[in-house]
Write an enzyme that holds these catalytic residues in place. Sequence first.
Site, PDB file in Angstrom:
ATOM      1  CG  ASP A   1      -2.122   0.890   1.074  1.00 22.15           C
ATOM      2  OD1 ASP A   1      -3.254   0.368   1.041  1.00 22.15           O
ATOM      3  OD2 ASP A   1      -1.939   2.123   0.965  1.00 22.15           O
TER       4      ASP A   1
ATOM      5  CG  ASP B   1       3.053   4.764  -6.443  1.00 24.34           C
ATOM      6  OD1 ASP B   1       2.141   4.195  -7.060  1.00 24.34           O
ATOM      7  OD2 ASP B   1       3.254   5.993  -6.488  1.00 24.34           O
TER       8      ASP B   1
ATOM      9  CB  ALA C   1      -3.789  -0.601  -4.701  1.00 21.72           C
ATOM     10  CB  ALA C   2      -8.340   1.643  -6.926  1.00 16.18           C
TER      11      ALA C   2
ATOM     12  CB  THR D   1     -16.732  -0.467  -9.050  1.00 17.50           C
ATOM     13  OG1 THR D   1     -17.971   0.211  -8.919  1.00 17.50           O
ATOM     14  CG2 THR D   1     -16.012   0.120 -10.263  1.00 17.50           C
ATOM     15  CG  ASP D   2     -22.148  -1.359  -8.829  1.00 21.67           C
ATOM     16  OD1 ASP D   2     -21.337  -0.436  -8.621  1.00 21.67           O
ATOM     17  OD2 ASP D   2     -23.253  -1.437  -8.229  1.00 21.67           O
ATOM     18  CD  GLU D   3     -19.387   3.875  -8.840  1.00 16.01           C
ATOM     19  OE1 GLU D   3     -18.994   4.878  -9.440  1.00 16.01           O
ATOM     20  OE2 GLU D   3     -19.433   3.797  -7.599  1.00 16.01           O
TER      21      GLU D   3
ATOM     22  CE1 TYR E   1     -13.105   3.873  -8.484  1.00 17.07           C
ATOM     23  CE2 TYR E   1     -15.491   3.849  -8.730  1.00 17.07           C
ATOM     24  CZ  TYR E   1     -14.333   3.270  -8.254  1.00 17.07           C
ATOM     25  OH  TYR E   1     -14.393   2.088  -7.550  1.00 17.07           O
TER      26      TYR E   1
ATOM     27  CE  LYS F   1     -11.695  -0.555  -9.805  1.00 17.43           C
ATOM     28  NZ  LYS F   1     -10.563  -1.047  -8.969  1.00 17.43           N
TER      29      LYS F   1
ATOM     30  CG  ASP G   1     -27.057  16.012  -9.001  1.00 20.08           C
ATOM     31  OD1 ASP G   1     -26.454  15.271  -8.200  1.00 20.08           O
ATOM     32  OD2 ASP G   1     -27.963  15.599  -9.760  1.00 20.08           O
ATOM     33  NE  ARG G   2     -20.530  12.139  -7.264  1.00 19.53           N
ATOM     34  CZ  ARG G   2     -20.515  11.001  -6.572  1.00 19.53           C
ATOM     35  NH1 ARG G   2     -21.044   9.905  -7.088  1.00 19.53           N
ATOM     36  NH2 ARG G   2     -19.980  10.943  -5.375  1.00 19.53           N
TER      37      ARG G   2
HETATM   38  P1  NAD Z   1      -9.937   3.116  -0.524  1.00 17.84           P
HETATM   39  O1  NAD Z   1      -9.790   4.399  -1.267  1.00 17.84           O
HETATM   40  O2  NAD Z   1     -10.499   3.109   0.849  1.00 17.84           O
HETATM   41  O3  NAD Z   1      -8.512   2.395  -0.421  1.00 17.84           O
HETATM   42  C1  NAD Z   1      -7.613   2.338  -1.497  1.00 17.84           C
HETATM   43  C2  NAD Z   1      -6.263   1.886  -0.962  1.00 17.84           C
HETATM   44  O4  NAD Z   1      -5.346   1.827  -2.077  1.00 17.84           O
HETATM   45  C3  NAD Z   1      -5.659   2.862   0.063  1.00 17.84           C
HETATM   46  O5  NAD Z   1      -5.130   2.149   1.150  1.00 17.84           O
HETATM   47  C4  NAD Z   1      -4.552   3.556  -0.712  1.00 17.84           C
HETATM   48  O6  NAD Z   1      -3.473   3.972   0.102  1.00 17.84           O
HETATM   49  C5  NAD Z   1      -4.133   2.472  -1.697  1.00 17.84           C
HETATM   50  N1  NAD Z   1      -3.523   3.044  -2.902  1.00 17.84           N
HETATM   51  C6  NAD Z   1      -3.995   4.069  -3.657  1.00 17.84           C
HETATM   52  N2  NAD Z   1      -3.130   4.351  -4.655  1.00 17.84           N
HETATM   53  C7  NAD Z   1      -2.106   3.465  -4.538  1.00 17.84           C
HETATM   54  C8  NAD Z   1      -0.919   3.242  -5.274  1.00 17.84           C
HETATM   55  N3  NAD Z   1      -0.601   4.008  -6.335  1.00 17.84           N
HETATM   56  N4  NAD Z   1      -0.093   2.250  -4.890  1.00 17.84           N
HETATM   57  C9  NAD Z   1      -0.391   1.473  -3.810  1.00 17.84           C
HETATM   58  N5  NAD Z   1      -1.493   1.655  -3.063  1.00 17.84           N
HETATM   59  C10 NAD Z   1      -2.345   2.643  -3.425  1.00 17.84           C
HETATM   60  O7  NAD Z   1     -10.765   2.172  -1.502  1.00 17.84           O
HETATM   61  P2  NAD Z   1     -11.836   1.051  -1.161  1.00 17.84           P
HETATM   62  O8  NAD Z   1     -13.155   1.685  -1.042  1.00 17.84           O
HETATM   63  O9  NAD Z   1     -11.322   0.184  -0.096  1.00 17.84           O
HETATM   64  O10 NAD Z   1     -11.824   0.237  -2.544  1.00 17.84           O
HETATM   65  C11 NAD Z   1     -10.895  -0.821  -2.757  1.00 17.84           C
HETATM   66  C12 NAD Z   1     -11.122  -1.400  -4.139  1.00 17.84           C
HETATM   67  O11 NAD Z   1     -12.458  -1.867  -4.259  1.00 17.84           O
HETATM   68  C13 NAD Z   1     -10.931  -0.380  -5.269  1.00 17.84           C
HETATM   69  O12 NAD Z   1     -10.289  -1.027  -6.332  1.00 17.84           O
HETATM   70  C14 NAD Z   1     -12.343   0.028  -5.641  1.00 17.84           C
HETATM   71  O13 NAD Z   1     -12.425   0.393  -6.999  1.00 17.84           O
HETATM   72  C15 NAD Z   1     -13.095  -1.277  -5.372  1.00 17.84           C
HETATM   73  N6  NAD Z   1     -14.519  -1.115  -5.001  1.00 17.84           N
HETATM   74  C16 NAD Z   1     -14.883  -0.248  -4.000  1.00 17.84           C
HETATM   75  C17 NAD Z   1     -16.229  -0.156  -3.636  1.00 17.84           C
HETATM   76  C18 NAD Z   1     -16.678   0.740  -2.519  1.00 17.84           C
HETATM   77  O14 NAD Z   1     -17.889   0.867  -2.283  1.00 17.84           O
HETATM   78  N7  NAD Z   1     -15.792   1.348  -1.752  1.00 17.84           N
HETATM   79  C19 NAD Z   1     -17.192  -0.922  -4.318  1.00 17.84           C
HETATM   80  C20 NAD Z   1     -16.768  -1.788  -5.337  1.00 17.84           C
HETATM   81  C21 NAD Z   1     -15.424  -1.885  -5.670  1.00 17.84           C
HETATM   82  P1  TYD Z   2     -20.451   7.843  -2.741  1.00 17.74           P
HETATM   83  O1  TYD Z   2     -20.400   7.345  -1.341  1.00 17.74           O
HETATM   84  O2  TYD Z   2     -19.492   8.906  -3.166  1.00 17.74           O
HETATM   85  O3  TYD Z   2     -20.356   6.563  -3.677  1.00 17.74           O
HETATM   86  P2  TYD Z   2     -20.578   6.438  -5.302  1.00 17.74           P
HETATM   87  O4  TYD Z   2     -20.622   7.772  -5.898  1.00 17.74           O
HETATM   88  O5  TYD Z   2     -19.365   5.676  -5.721  1.00 17.74           O
HETATM   89  O6  TYD Z   2     -21.847   5.665  -5.464  1.00 17.74           O
HETATM   90  O7  TYD Z   2     -21.912   8.413  -3.000  1.00 17.74           O
HETATM   91  C1  TYD Z   2     -23.066   7.605  -2.833  1.00 17.74           C
HETATM   92  C2  TYD Z   2     -24.262   8.409  -3.292  1.00 17.74           C
HETATM   93  O8  TYD Z   2     -24.462   9.526  -2.407  1.00 17.74           O
HETATM   94  C3  TYD Z   2     -24.103   9.024  -4.666  1.00 17.74           C
HETATM   95  O9  TYD Z   2     -25.366   8.991  -5.338  1.00 17.74           O
HETATM   96  C4  TYD Z   2     -23.692  10.452  -4.392  1.00 17.74           C
HETATM   97  C5  TYD Z   2     -24.397  10.771  -3.109  1.00 17.74           C
HETATM   98  N1  TYD Z   2     -23.710  11.722  -2.194  1.00 17.74           N
HETATM   99  C6  TYD Z   2     -24.409  12.803  -1.636  1.00 17.74           C
HETATM  100  O10 TYD Z   2     -25.614  13.016  -1.911  1.00 17.74           O
HETATM  101  N2  TYD Z   2     -23.747  13.636  -0.775  1.00 17.74           N
HETATM  102  C7  TYD Z   2     -22.422  13.455  -0.458  1.00 17.74           C
HETATM  103  O11 TYD Z   2     -21.863  14.272   0.316  1.00 17.74           O
HETATM  104  C8  TYD Z   2     -21.725  12.347  -1.033  1.00 17.74           C
HETATM  105  C9  TYD Z   2     -20.278  12.099  -0.729  1.00 17.74           C
HETATM  106  C10 TYD Z   2     -22.411  11.494  -1.897  1.00 17.74           C
END
Ligand code: NAD
Ligand code: TYD
Length: 353
Positions: A35, A61, A84-85, A131-133, A156, A160, A286-287
């Site tokens: 990490d 890295d 890692a991402a 991710t499902d995104e 993002y 992915k 909105d985003r």
């Molecule tokens: P996070 O952002 O919490 O953690 C990412 C980790 O990767 C961190 O510890 C960071 O230090 C490390 N990292 C980032 N850049 C790096 C690099 N260049 N080299 C080495 N390490 C690096 O992310 P998360 O939410 O735990 O997601 C983990 C994985 O799961 C990602 O690939 C994400 O796309 C995927 N994912 C996340 C979700 C979600 O809801 N969070 C859902 C589906 C898939």
């Molecule tokens: P997020 O947790 O950023 O996950 P993702 O965009 O990957 O689904 O956001 C979840 C949902 O919540 C998304 O529709 C955006 C919305 N959102 C807010 O309405 N307010 C906020 O401050 C954030 C961070 C997200």
Amino acid sequence: MKKNILITGGAGFIGSHVVRLFINKYPNYNIYNLDKLTYAGNLENIRDIENSSNYNFIKGDITDSKFINELFNKIDFDGVIHLAAESHVDRSIENPDEFINTNILGTLNLLNAAKNTWKEKEDKLFYHISTDEVYGSLGEKGLFTEETSYDPRSPYSASKASSDHLVRAYMHTYGLNTVISNCSNNYGANQFPEKLIPLVINNIKKNKAIPVYGKGENVRDWLFVKDHATAIDTVFHKGKAGETYNIGGNNEWQNIDLIKKICEISDSRLNRKKGESEKLITFVKDRAGHDLRYAIDSSKIATELNWKPSLTFEEGIEITISWYLENQAWLDNVLSGEYENYYKQQYSERENK
Ligand code: NAD
Ligand code: TYD
């Protein structure tokens, strides 16, 4: 025989739960957690297992190809679980370059190192967590299946999707054993509080405005992070190389309903008057390109690999809210540094919509 397993991103949110599960469940595995410790990675997330005899931490890295090649030459990894991402959509809108570097080029470096150093390729596995995104956005009906065409719409999800394609290409072209899973939104302990659920809980605690993007009508499917970790364990050990598995919670929520639910539970936990926290809800700009709805059909992993979530959402969200209410030191720790300024700038812009 001892196996060497590389887990990337193991100091992040999901990665830390995966590392803990593997350390405790598989004493015959040497776990290497690689990490970079970006703002989202924190060794506090895995403090409890850092002295385990089968645990090794490597700060590094994945975008540094020389370092990655040397690592794969030094250690004969039997498997890679690649998490890692850069993971936050809003940051990808502000600064896409970092997402291209880490998510695409970083994955490419790992694939190249595996391709070049793994001799008995059939005994090794490269497991890519996605991710499902990548599937884009749904209307009011329908679910993403493993056959849904890719249609990523944010920097993002585009990064992915690109890494997913590279992983599949390395299997078809170079015979690397690969598997991919695409999961819905995770929630639980240790998630950086810029993501919706921890952000809402943290703002309630601090009596700060809860920013709801647009009208709050967007829908996400939420899965408890420990259930994602067990799904990753299942796919790593039972998944078929070349396959993709969708992972989801069968648990759709409109953002506004989810936020109101968190407010209601928090009021009772914090001994506040009913309705008190809801007053913090603030509708903001909105985003850009905000995907309307994500929802997953996870019947393939359920029927073929016999995985299903262990907790109901009601159980998971109670555990999660308690965790953030009780772990102020963790919140203070991860929120110190550059994040406070980033947050202030982001939300003053949104509120001045
Ligand atoms: P996070 O952002 O919490 O953690 C990412 C980790 O990767 C961190 O510890 C960071 O230090 C490390 N990292 C980032 N850049 C790096 C690099 N260049 N080299 C080495 N390490 C690096 O992310 P998360 O939410 O735990 O997601 C983990 C994985 O799961 C990602 O690939 C994400 O796309 C995927 N994912 C996340 C979700 C979600 O809801 N969070 C859902 C589906 C898939
Ligand atoms: P997020 O947790 O950023 O996950 P993702 O965009 O990957 O689904 O956001 C979840 C949902 O919540 C998304 O529709 C955006 C919305 N959102 C807010 O309405 N307010 C906020 O401050 C954030 C961070 C997200």
